[in-house]
Scaffold this active site. Structure first.
Site, PDB file in Angstrom:
ATOM      1  N   ASP A 209      42.622  70.648   4.653  1.00 35.80           N
ATOM      2  CA  ASP A 209      42.434  71.053   6.065  1.00 35.80           C
ATOM      3  C   ASP A 209      40.965  71.062   6.608  1.00 35.80           C
ATOM      4  O   ASP A 209      40.162  70.703   5.585  1.00 35.80           O
ATOM      5  CB  ASP A 209      42.744  72.581   6.157  1.00 35.80           C
ATOM      6  CG  ASP A 209      42.117  73.467   5.069  1.00 35.80           C
ATOM      7  OD1 ASP A 209      41.202  73.921   5.690  1.00 35.80           O
ATOM      8  OD2 ASP A 209      42.312  73.603   3.774  1.00 35.80           O
ATOM      9  N   ASP A 211      39.204  73.485   7.657  1.00 36.23           N
ATOM     10  CA  ASP A 211      38.678  75.019   7.868  1.00 36.23           C
ATOM     11  C   ASP A 211      38.565  75.454   9.247  1.00 36.23           C
ATOM     12  O   ASP A 211      39.634  75.299   9.811  1.00 36.23           O
ATOM     13  CB  ASP A 211      37.328  75.060   6.987  1.00 36.23           C
ATOM     14  CG  ASP A 211      36.905  76.415   6.450  1.00 36.23           C
ATOM     15  OD1 ASP A 211      38.019  77.296   6.003  1.00 36.23           O
ATOM     16  OD2 ASP A 211      35.792  76.820   6.702  1.00 36.23           O
TER      17      ASP A 211
HETATM   18  N1  LIG Z   1      39.682  76.210   4.315  1.00 38.00           N
HETATM   19  C1  LIG Z   1      39.889  76.597   3.108  1.00 38.00           C
HETATM   20  N2  LIG Z   1      39.052  77.776   2.920  1.00 38.00           N
HETATM   21  C2  LIG Z   1      39.176  78.132   1.240  1.00 38.00           C
HETATM   22  N3  LIG Z   1      39.915  77.705   0.340  1.00 38.00           N
HETATM   23  C3  LIG Z   1      40.671  76.654   0.720  1.00 38.00           C
HETATM   24  N4  LIG Z   1      41.529  76.015   0.113  1.00 38.00           N
HETATM   25  C4  LIG Z   1      42.167  74.997   0.716  1.00 38.00           C
HETATM   26  N5  LIG Z   1      41.427  75.116   2.029  1.00 38.00           N
HETATM   27  C5  LIG Z   1      40.856  76.032   1.831  1.00 38.00           C
END
Ligand SMILES: Nc1ncnc2[nH]cnc12
Ligand SMILES: CSC[C@H]1O[C@H](OP(=O)(O)O)[C@H](O)[C@@H]1O
Length: 290
Positions: A209, A211
């Protein structure tokens, strides 16, 4: 069989490996408490493999409650010579799009209150974390992703956050300013503890992703992480198989095998016998040397 015993720590979405031959789930007791699960022991090609799902099967354990000391100790007890950890991460960099693999070569540890050392008063040791991962294992991991047909970036800085909540948009932007390129909740203290246990460690992360730093993009939600992991789970398993099969038959010694050699500062007559007993696996090499 070669002299490699590879510990694989499986992250979110990776709770077993089907390529293992003669696979058996085995309980390993640790003086550091309960490991996340039993360890799946078997072989891939010429390599012995010990697989441990970091959150336990069924993703029972929250990132801040993972007993990383017990996990690393149990892997060491089960004969591991090296560890390849696998993690889902958010991207903090325009260059690292979801679906991409990346080897981590630096960490910023922003976790809070997790037990992060095997050592304490009565056996004080300070290992170097300047180069926190094993470059040799990371190289093999990069090659394995290529062989398995994935896209990979060699080297990124991992911000370890406490969680379990994801970051605010302001935090996500701040971590980018700090130079972090990916973010997760589990790489620390795992990497520190592996070094203390004299186990070469590499972290192969899969970007799931963006974040929360992109203003025009919805911030990360857990279903996005899992969907991306499921999309790539087959590829991740192929990577693990290619990684093991790509290791040379002979394991040359690594300087990390002796990380404790110049790290212990406590005078022998001041050693705490209770702590020393718990260090029987982690500091086995030193204790056997006397
Ligand atoms: N955006 C994110 N922040 C923290 N841990 C994660 N694991 C997978 N995506 C994450
Ligand atoms: C399921 S989303 C957040 C969760 O995913 C990552 O886990 P892992 O590193 O074990 O793959 C992240 O660190 C969080 O624990």
């Amino acid at each position: 069989m070669s002299d490699w015993t590879i510990g694989i720590i499986g992250g979110s979405g990776l709770y077993a490996i089907d390529a293992l031959e003669d696979a058996q789930w085995i309980s390993v007791k640790s003086p550091w408490g309960e490991p996340s699960d039993k360890i799946l022991c078997g072989t891939i090609g010429h390599v012995r493999v010990r697989f441990l799902p970091r959150h336990g099967r069924g993703h029972r354990i929250a990132p801040g409650s993972i007993n990383a000391r017990a996990n690393i100790d149990a892997l060491k007890r089960s004969g591991c010579t090296d560890i390849l950890a696998i993690s889902a991460v958010g991207s903090l960099s325009e260059e690292l799009a979801p679906g991409r693999f990346v080897t981590v070569d630096q960490f910023i540890d922003n976790t809070r209150g997790r037990p992060s050392s095997f050592f304490d008063s009565g056996f004080v040791a300070h290992v170097s974390m300047a180069d926190p991962v094993c470059a040799r294992l990371s190289k093999h991991a990069v090659r394995a992703v290529g062989k398995a047909g994935g896209e990979v970036t060699d080297g990124a800085t991992y911000l370890a956050m406490e969680g379990p909540q994801f970051s605010t948009r302001a935090e996500s932007k701040l971590y980018r300013h700090w130079g972090a390129e990916v973010i997760g909740m589990t790489g620390m203290p795992e990497a520190k503890l592996a070094r203390e246990a004299e186990l070469p460690y590499a972290l192969l992360a899969m970007v799931t992703d963006w974040d929360a730093w992109r203003d025009d993009e919805a911030a990360v939600e857990v279903d996005q992480v899992i969907a991306q992991m499921q999309d790539n789970a087959k590829l991740a398993r192929k990577v693990v198989e290619a990684f093991c099969k790509g290791l040379p038959k002979k394991r040359a010694p690594s300087p990390i095998d002796q990380a404790l050699s110049d790290a212990v500062i406590t005078a022998p007559e001041q050693h705490d016998s209770t702590l020393m007993a718990k260090l029987d696996a982690v500091a086995r090499r030193l204790l056997e040397r006397g």
